[in-house]
Design a protein around this motif. Sequence first.
Motif, PDB file in Angstrom:
ATOM      1  N   UNK A  87     -12.128  -4.039  34.977  1.00  0.00           N
ATOM      2  CA  UNK A  87     -10.788  -3.590  34.582  1.00  0.00           C
ATOM      3  C   UNK A  87      -9.823  -4.745  34.344  1.00  0.00           C
ATOM      4  N   UNK A  88     -10.275  -5.994  34.552  1.00  0.00           N
ATOM      5  CA  UNK A  88      -9.381  -7.132  34.382  1.00  0.00           C
ATOM      6  C   UNK A  88      -8.302  -7.179  35.446  1.00  0.00           C
ATOM      7  N   UNK A  89      -8.640  -6.759  36.648  1.00  0.00           N
ATOM      8  CA  UNK A  89      -7.700  -6.645  37.752  1.00  0.00           C
ATOM      9  C   UNK A  89      -7.173  -8.017  38.181  1.00  0.00           C
ATOM     10  N   UNK A  90      -5.891  -8.050  38.550  1.00  0.00           N
ATOM     11  CA  UNK A  90      -5.326  -9.263  39.125  1.00  0.00           C
ATOM     12  C   UNK A  90      -4.296  -8.880  40.183  1.00  0.00           C
ATOM     13  N   UNK A  91      -3.981  -9.850  41.035  1.00  0.00           N
ATOM     14  CA  UNK A  91      -2.990  -9.646  42.087  1.00  0.00           C
ATOM     15  C   UNK A  91      -2.054 -10.842  42.117  1.00  0.00           C
ATOM     16  N   UNK A  92      -0.885 -10.627  42.632  1.00  0.00           N
ATOM     17  CA  UNK A  92       0.134 -11.661  42.736  1.00  0.00           C
ATOM     18  C   UNK A  92      -0.081 -12.474  44.021  1.00  0.00           C
ATOM     19  N   UNK A  93       0.095 -13.783  43.916  1.00  0.00           N
ATOM     20  CA  UNK A  93       0.150 -14.622  45.114  1.00  0.00           C
ATOM     21  C   UNK A  93       1.550 -14.434  45.685  1.00  0.00           C
ATOM     22  N   UNK A  94       1.624 -13.910  46.902  1.00  0.00           N
ATOM     23  CA  UNK A  94       2.938 -13.583  47.464  1.00  0.00           C
ATOM     24  C   UNK A  94       3.489 -14.672  48.374  1.00  0.00           C
ATOM     25  N   UNK A  95       2.675 -15.658  48.698  1.00  0.00           N
ATOM     26  CA  UNK A  95       3.150 -16.753  49.541  1.00  0.00           C
ATOM     27  C   UNK A  95       2.220 -17.949  49.479  1.00  0.00           C
ATOM     28  N   UNK A  96       2.804 -19.127  49.696  1.00  0.00           N
ATOM     29  CA  UNK A  96       2.035 -20.372  49.745  1.00  0.00           C
ATOM     30  C   UNK A  96       2.506 -21.167  50.953  1.00  0.00           C
ATOM     31  N   UNK A  97       1.566 -21.803  51.640  1.00  0.00           N
ATOM     32  CA  UNK A  97       1.923 -22.644  52.781  1.00  0.00           C
ATOM     33  C   UNK A  97       1.154 -23.946  52.676  1.00  0.00           C
TER      34      UNK A  97
END
Length: 144
Positions: free
Chosen positions: A74-84
């Motif tokens: 489905x070409x699914x993607x998700x957002x990176x919600x945080x970086x440390x």
Amino acid sequence: MKKLLLLLLQMLPTFAFAVLDTKTAIWDQYNKLSCFGQYSLSCEEGFGCERKKTSAHWEIDFVTDQVNYLNSETGYNEKIVGKFYKGYGKSSSINTISINGRMMKFDNNKIKNPSFIHAVLSASNLWEGKPFIIMTKFNCHPQK
């Protein structure tokens, strides 16, 4: 001939694999990582742990803050919600991203094969009131 050989030897570092700088966050060094899953480890209280091979292929795009699941139909993607990021000088650092409650940690400490970065994705949950943990090991290849 000797001069040509010396010139080639001087250029050799140019052709070498990228080496990560522990003093800078991974996302400040590379735009993308192409990550290939090696195996998953699932552990459930009362049932122990099970290790399985995985075919996960992800592209982590630090410019758009997205994780693209490349072998998803489905070409699914998700957002990176945080970086440390936390640096500990020349020897080590912590580079972690958060993806919808899951954490992915990149290991750039004392890399033996600098052509890829080891990473682990971890997630925990409750299943019928019992703790359930999934960890997936990745080899990630840097892309400028």
